[in-house]
Scaffold this motif. Structure first.
Motif, mmCIF file in Angstrom:
data_model
loop_
_atom_site.group_PDB
_atom_site.id
_atom_site.type_symbol
_atom_site.label_atom_id
_atom_site.label_comp_id
_atom_site.label_asym_id
_atom_site.label_seq_id
_atom_site.Cartn_x
_atom_site.Cartn_y
_atom_site.Cartn_z
ATOM 1 N N VAL A 159 -9.553 -1.996 -2.302
ATOM 2 C CA VAL A 159 -9.870 -0.589 -2.034
ATOM 3 C C VAL A 159 -9.584 -0.313 -0.565
ATOM 4 C CG1 VAL A 159 -11.664 1.173 -1.980
ATOM 5 C CG2 VAL A 159 -11.618 -0.514 -3.840
ATOM 6 N N ILE A 160 -8.902 0.824 -0.310
ATOM 7 C CA ILE A 160 -8.538 1.211 1.059
ATOM 8 C C ILE A 160 -9.300 2.484 1.425
ATOM 9 C CG2 ILE A 160 -6.621 1.892 2.569
ATOM 10 C CD1 ILE A 160 -4.748 0.411 0.641
ATOM 11 N N GLU A 161 -9.914 2.492 2.600
ATOM 12 C CA GLU A 161 -10.565 3.703 3.118
ATOM 13 C C GLU A 161 -9.514 4.568 3.794
ATOM 14 O OE1 GLU A 161 -15.160 2.674 4.147
ATOM 15 O OE2 GLU A 161 -13.668 2.146 5.649
ATOM 16 N N ALA A 196 0.857 -1.200 0.000
ATOM 17 C CA ALA A 196 0.000 0.000 0.000
ATOM 18 C C ALA A 196 0.888 1.243 0.000
ATOM 19 C CB ALA A 196 -0.902 -0.003 1.226
ATOM 20 N N ARG A 197 0.393 2.308 -0.618
ATOM 21 C CA ARG A 197 1.123 3.582 -0.639
ATOM 22 C C ARG A 197 0.388 4.670 0.140
ATOM 23 N NH1 ARG A 197 4.360 5.625 -0.470
ATOM 24 N NH2 ARG A 197 4.780 7.096 -2.145
ATOM 25 N N THR A 198 -0.650 4.255 0.883
ATOM 26 C CA THR A 198 -1.410 5.211 1.673
ATOM 27 C C THR A 198 -1.901 4.525 2.937
ATOM 28 O OG1 THR A 198 -3.224 6.814 1.607
ATOM 29 C CG2 THR A 198 -3.616 4.677 0.570
ATOM 30 N N ASN A 199 -2.221 5.320 3.955
ATOM 31 C CA ASN A 199 -2.687 4.794 5.237
ATOM 32 C C ASN A 199 -4.212 4.712 5.262
ATOM 33 O OD1 ASN A 199 0.010 4.795 6.121
ATOM 34 N ND2 ASN A 199 -0.165 6.908 6.841
ATOM 35 N N GLY A 200 -4.725 3.711 5.975
ATOM 36 C CA GLY A 200 -6.173 3.604 6.106
ATOM 37 C C GLY A 200 -6.582 2.214 6.539
ATOM 38 N N LEU A 250 -1.938 10.640 -3.478
ATOM 39 C CA LEU A 250 -2.044 9.663 -2.395
ATOM 40 C C LEU A 250 -3.441 9.071 -2.316
ATOM 41 C CD1 LEU A 250 0.000 11.378 0.477
ATOM 42 C CD2 LEU A 250 0.637 9.369 -0.867
ATOM 43 N N GLN A 251 -4.435 9.921 -2.572
ATOM 44 C CA GLN A 251 -5.810 9.430 -2.534
ATOM 45 C C GLN A 251 -6.061 8.414 -3.646
ATOM 46 O OE1 GLN A 251 -9.158 12.071 -3.537
ATOM 47 N NE2 GLN A 251 -10.009 11.641 -1.498
ATOM 48 N N SER A 252 -5.345 8.574 -4.762
ATOM 49 C CA SER A 252 -5.518 7.608 -5.859
ATOM 50 C C SER A 252 -4.993 6.234 -5.476
ATOM 51 C CB SER A 252 -4.788 8.109 -7.114
ATOM 52 O OG SER A 252 -3.380 8.083 -6.930
ATOM 53 N N TYR A 253 -4.092 6.189 -4.474
ATOM 54 C CA TYR A 253 -3.582 4.902 -4.016
ATOM 55 C C TYR A 253 -4.578 4.168 -3.133
ATOM 56 C CZ TYR A 253 0.987 6.462 -5.707
ATOM 57 O OH TYR A 253 2.020 6.904 -6.493
ATOM 58 N N GLU A 254 -5.746 4.772 -2.907
ATOM 59 C CA GLU A 254 -6.793 4.039 -2.198
ATOM 60 C C GLU A 254 -7.182 2.789 -2.977
ATOM 61 O OE1 GLU A 254 -9.998 6.756 -1.804
ATOM 62 O OE2 GLU A 254 -9.160 7.787 -0.062
#
Length: 415
Positions: free
Chosen positions: A127-129, A102-106, A202-206
């Motif tokens: 998909v990551i929230e 993953a490239r984003t936190n969630g 970063l949001q696109s990495y969701e």
């Protein structure tokens, strides 16, 4: 009783009284014979016991001497002619094999493919929230609007002061300050715009997409799992990567084999390399040598060679154990003079590699030079003759001149 009988009895009594020794002579003679026979039997028994003891001692000495001589198994070298290929082990590897991070936190909201699923490049895997990231993006956009408004106001002010300067209504200093304030506001807008774009990226990495076409070999997350960008915690001072998925491209496989230095000429780029697998007995698959390291490894004295095989049917799985058959270059002179012996005949001594030979009733250590190593057997290119009797599994204490004898089972049968 008559008078005649009485006379005969009287005569007999008179004769006995006159010759008493005639009755005792047979008794003495019988006793003497018995004593002689007993002495003869005793002598025979004593002689037999002494003879048997002497024979037993002689046999024991012979057996002791024979036991002191090491019994060895021997084998005769085989001709190296006809060995046209070398078979080396290898392991199949996916042409592309990579973990997906993953490239984003969630939090993981949804995953769409499990292990064994074949996916195409660009397919959505999960998909990551990211609620915190979404709020940061909203804040960045608001800050950008504020900066743009301040930029607009600074632009109007700078334009007005420049027009007033033409009529000397304002000073040059005040006009320069207004112009520089506009430049600062413009730089702030650019910075805010870059921040919004960063957060949007970063949001696109969701959404996690497949980077290439392949198969999912591992899934290490589930719905609701906490996702940290690029890591899943710490272990000491090192960061432990948190792998969401693992993907492998299996349409084409690689096999890396270590070719001995002496056979490195067999690894020619573009050459065919037949492959065999225990999984498919009696079947030969065709691979191709595509490249090699072009350098001999100093530790193993081998050349690292890559063999590729088309696997669009998906029959062969990554990690499968295979045997690579490499055709050896034609070297008739070497094949004619080379011999093959088992690897368990070799002796590794400080003075070099050698083997033990049976010469008459003793052993002799002979230095040899080996060529190819076939695993259970080795090629000897110097030091042996086809008629030599090579000792199998020689002891570490074996030296030249050590008395040896060939096992009876081998002496009467094949070697």
């Amino acid at each position: 009783m008559s008078n005649t009988e009485i006379d005969l009895n009287q005569d007999s009594q008179n004769n006995s009284a006159q010759h008493p020794e005639t009755e005792s002579q047979p008794l003495f003679r019988s006793l003497f014979v018995k004593l002689g026979v007993a002495a003869l039997v005793l002598g025979v028994v004593i002689y037999s016991g002494i003879h048997q003891r002497a024979a037993a001692e002689s046999n024991l000495g012979t057996a002791t001497e024979q036991a002191a001589i090491a019994a060895v198994n021997v084998v005769e070298p085989k001709s190296g002619a006809g060995l046209e290929e070398i078979v080396l082990p290898g392991t199949t590897q996916a042409f592309i094999d990579t973990p997906i991070f993953a490239r984003t936190n969630g939090y993981l909201k949804q995953w769409y493919f499990d292990i064994g699923a074949h996916v195409e490049k660009g397919q959505l895997l999960a998909v990551i929230e990211t609620p915190e990231l979404d709020q940061q993006l909203d804040q960045a956009r608001a800050n950008l609007k504020t900066a743009q408004a301040n930029e607009k106001l600074a632009e109007i002010t700078a334009t007005r002061w420049q027009n007033l300067l033409k009529t000397d209504s304002v000073s040059k200093q005040e006009t320069d300050q207004a112009v520089q304030d506009l430049s600062a506001r413009q730089a702030t807008v650019e910075s805010m715009t870059a921040d919004v774009q960063r957060l949007q990226q970063l949001q696109s990495y969701e959404k996690v997409y497949a980077p290439f076409s392949g198969v999912i070999t591992a899934r290490n997350t589930d719905i609701g799992a906490l996702i940290n960008a690029g890591s899943g915690g710490s272990q000491g001072l090192a960061t432990v990567p948190q792998e969401l998925f693992h993907m492998a491209a299996v349409n084409r496989l690689r096999i890396f084999v270590s070719v001995p230095e002496v056979d490195s000429a067999a690894a020619q780029n573009g050459a065919r390399a037949p492959l065999t697998l225990d999984e498919f007995p009696g079947e030969t698959l065709q691979g191709t040598i595509v490249r090699n390291s072009d350098a001999i490894d100093l530790n193993s004295r081998t050349l690292n060679v890559e063999v590729d095989i088309d696997n669009r049917g998906g029959r062969i799985k990554p990690g499968a154990y295979v045997f690579v058959h490499l055709k050896l270059p034609d070297n008739s002179k070497r094949s004619t003079h080379s011999l093959i012996i088992p690897a368990d005949t070799l002796l590794f001594r400080s003075e070099g590699l050698s083997v033990g030979l049976v010469r008459g009733d003793h052993a002799e250590l002979v230095p040899i030079t080996i060529g190819r190593d076939y695993g259970s057997t080795v090629e000897v290119i110097e030091g042996l003759k086809p008629t030599d009797q090579v000792i199998v599994n020689p002891s570490d204490s074996l030296t030249t001149g050590t008395p040896v004898r060939i096992n009876a089972a081998e002496a009467g049968g094949s070697k």
